[in-house]
Design a protein around this motif. Structure first.
Motif, mmCIF file in Angstrom:
data_model
loop_
_atom_site.group_PDB
_atom_site.id
_atom_site.type_symbol
_atom_site.label_atom_id
_atom_site.label_comp_id
_atom_site.label_asym_id
_atom_site.label_seq_id
_atom_site.Cartn_x
_atom_site.Cartn_y
_atom_site.Cartn_z
ATOM 1 N N VAL A 1 -9.336 97.922 -1.504
ATOM 2 C CA VAL A 1 -8.115 97.800 -0.709
ATOM 3 C C VAL A 1 -6.950 97.601 -1.685
ATOM 4 C CG1 VAL A 1 -8.419 95.308 -0.324
ATOM 5 C CG2 VAL A 1 -6.994 96.626 1.254
ATOM 6 N N ARG A 2 -5.803 98.218 -1.339
ATOM 7 C CA ARG A 2 -4.628 98.157 -2.217
ATOM 8 C C ARG A 2 -3.363 98.055 -1.375
ATOM 9 N NH1 ARG A 2 -4.228 103.071 -5.914
ATOM 10 N NH2 ARG A 2 -5.617 101.826 -7.176
ATOM 11 N N VAL A 3 -2.385 97.324 -1.896
ATOM 12 C CA VAL A 3 -1.056 97.277 -1.294
ATOM 13 C C VAL A 3 -0.024 97.600 -2.369
ATOM 14 C CG1 VAL A 3 -1.650 95.632 0.541
ATOM 15 C CG2 VAL A 3 -0.835 94.768 -1.658
ATOM 16 N N ALA A 4 1.105 98.122 -1.943
ATOM 17 C CA ALA A 4 2.201 98.446 -2.851
ATOM 18 C C ALA A 4 3.474 97.777 -2.344
ATOM 19 C CB ALA A 4 2.388 99.963 -2.929
ATOM 20 N N TYR A 5 4.361 97.432 -3.264
ATOM 21 C CA TYR A 5 5.585 96.709 -2.908
ATOM 22 C C TYR A 5 6.618 96.929 -4.003
ATOM 23 C CZ TYR A 5 2.643 93.706 -5.749
ATOM 24 O OH TYR A 5 1.814 93.248 -6.715
ATOM 25 N N THR A 6 7.868 96.607 -3.689
ATOM 26 C CA THR A 6 8.960 96.767 -4.644
ATOM 27 C C THR A 6 9.867 95.547 -4.579
ATOM 28 O OG1 THR A 6 8.923 99.169 -4.409
ATOM 29 C CG2 THR A 6 10.951 98.199 -5.285
ATOM 30 N N THR A 7 10.253 95.043 -5.738
ATOM 31 C CA THR A 7 11.217 93.955 -5.845
ATOM 32 C C THR A 7 12.501 94.529 -6.397
ATOM 33 O OG1 THR A 7 9.533 92.265 -6.178
ATOM 34 C CG2 THR A 7 11.744 91.751 -6.957
ATOM 35 N N ARG A 8 13.592 94.339 -5.655
ATOM 36 C CA ARG A 8 14.922 94.744 -6.136
ATOM 37 C C ARG A 8 15.555 93.542 -6.829
ATOM 38 N NH1 ARG A 8 18.328 96.774 -1.300
ATOM 39 N NH2 ARG A 8 18.193 94.560 -1.073
ATOM 40 N N VAL A 9 16.298 93.789 -7.872
ATOM 41 C CA VAL A 9 16.961 92.724 -8.607
ATOM 42 C C VAL A 9 18.467 92.878 -8.430
ATOM 43 C CG1 VAL A 9 17.328 91.697 -10.884
ATOM 44 C CG2 VAL A 9 15.071 92.575 -10.259
ATOM 45 N N MET A 10 19.082 91.802 -7.965
ATOM 46 C CA MET A 10 20.523 91.785 -7.770
ATOM 47 C C MET A 10 21.178 91.134 -8.994
ATOM 48 S SD MET A 10 20.772 93.183 -4.840
ATOM 49 C CE MET A 10 22.432 92.893 -4.303
ATOM 50 N N PRO A 11 22.426 91.471 -9.282
ATOM 51 C CA PRO A 11 23.107 90.850 -10.440
ATOM 52 C C PRO A 11 23.388 89.373 -10.208
ATOM 53 C CG PRO A 11 24.597 92.334 -9.274
ATOM 54 C CD PRO A 11 23.261 92.434 -8.621
ATOM 55 N N VAL B 1 15.955 90.582 -16.966
ATOM 56 C CA VAL B 1 15.573 91.662 -16.053
ATOM 57 C C VAL B 1 16.777 92.023 -15.188
ATOM 58 C CG1 VAL B 1 14.097 92.308 -14.109
ATOM 59 C CG2 VAL B 1 13.142 91.038 -16.034
ATOM 60 N N GLN B 2 17.209 93.268 -15.274
ATOM 61 C CA GLN B 2 18.396 93.704 -14.544
ATOM 62 C C GLN B 2 18.112 94.775 -13.508
ATOM 63 O OE1 GLN B 2 21.393 92.122 -14.986
ATOM 64 N NE2 GLN B 2 20.145 90.778 -16.249
ATOM 65 N N SER B 3 16.874 95.236 -13.427
ATOM 66 C CA SER B 3 16.532 96.223 -12.408
ATOM 67 C C SER B 3 15.162 95.885 -11.848
ATOM 68 C CB SER B 3 16.535 97.641 -12.988
ATOM 69 O OG SER B 3 15.555 97.758 -13.991
ATOM 70 N N GLY B 4 14.926 96.293 -10.624
ATOM 71 C CA GLY B 4 13.673 95.986 -9.955
ATOM 72 C C GLY B 4 12.537 96.887 -10.404
ATOM 73 N N ARG B 5 11.365 96.555 -9.900
ATOM 74 C CA ARG B 5 10.177 97.333 -10.216
ATOM 75 C C ARG B 5 9.250 97.362 -9.015
ATOM 76 N NH1 ARG B 5 9.124 94.685 -16.109
ATOM 77 N NH2 ARG B 5 11.098 95.359 -16.983
ATOM 78 N N SER B 6 8.383 98.343 -9.028
ATOM 79 C CA SER B 6 7.357 98.456 -7.999
ATOM 80 C C SER B 6 6.037 97.953 -8.558
ATOM 81 C CB SER B 6 7.195 99.912 -7.553
ATOM 82 O OG SER B 6 8.382 100.346 -6.934
ATOM 83 N N GLY B 7 5.221 97.413 -7.656
ATOM 84 C CA GLY B 7 3.923 96.907 -8.074
ATOM 85 C C GLY B 7 2.848 97.299 -7.085
ATOM 86 N N SER C 1 15.493 89.598 -5.515
ATOM 87 C CA SER C 1 15.655 88.377 -6.289
ATOM 88 C C SER C 1 16.779 88.573 -7.288
ATOM 89 C CB SER C 1 14.352 88.005 -7.010
ATOM 90 O OG SER C 1 14.458 86.715 -7.584
ATOM 91 N N ARG C 2 17.030 87.529 -8.049
ATOM 92 C CA ARG C 2 18.033 87.583 -9.111
ATOM 93 C C ARG C 2 17.441 87.009 -10.380
ATOM 94 N NH1 ARG C 2 22.292 84.112 -6.910
ATOM 95 N NH2 ARG C 2 23.152 84.246 -9.001
#
Length: 174
Positions: free
Chosen positions: A164-174, A146-152, A69-70
């Motif tokens: 039950v658990r899931v993990a994911y990461t969102t990258r942040v584009m400029p 927000v300028q950098s992504g995070r994991s959740g 996302s941005r």
């Protein structure tokens, strides 16, 4: 009378190599700009959604999230919890607080019946829906700062323990 020397103010003519190098640099710069604009025109730098799922303890958990996302853009985050045969009581969902801090929240649908937070997690409790599927939609945009992504991580909790658990990461584009 003494001879005076006349000096021209015209610059020296650049060499052919220098002219060719400058032309190549301009062409390369224009080409890179055209590629960047073309990628923008096809939304290559926009929001990209992904989905992650897992099963455990009789529950199926699916999270739809923004893989990319941005800042300032509406960014999806939805949770679906399935329990064949329906739910016996409230459904508890826990999500990484640091991940959720990236968002400027507009709303959560449905509203949780209760919400608490620990040092690391946001924990929502939802009333059981009719049927065997609870869908929670988070209406938010990525914070402009927000300028950098995070994991959740998102989990379904039963009696306070993760089933039950899931993990994911969102990258942040400029």
């Amino acid at each position: 009378m003494a001879a005076t020397s006349v000096r021209s103010t015209m610059p020296e003519r650049p060499s052919r190599d220098r002219v060719a190098g400058a032309r190549m640099a301009r062409r390369l710069g224009i080409g890179l700009l055209a590629v960047f604009l073309g990628l923008g025109a096809i939304n290559a730098f926009g929001v990209r959604s992904d989905r992650v799922s897992a099963s455990g303890g009789g529950y199926e958990l699916t999270v739809t999230y923004a893989a990319m996302s941005r800042p300032g853009l509406a960014t999806p985050w939805d949770v679906e919890v399935r329990h064949p045969g329906g739910f016996d009581g409230p459904i508890t969902i826990a999500t990484t607080g640091d991940y959720m801090d990236m968002f400027d929240e507009n709303g959560l649908d449905p509203d949780p019946s209760s919400a608490t937070a620990t040092e690391d997690l946001i924990i929502w409790e939802f009333e059981p829906p009719d049927g065997d599927t609870l869908t929670v939609s988070f209406d938010a945009r990525l914070e402009p700062a927000v300028q950098s992504g995070r994991s959740g991580r998102t989990s379904v909790l039963v009696d306070g323990r993760t089933v039950v658990r899931v993990a994911y990461t969102t990258r942040v584009m400029p």
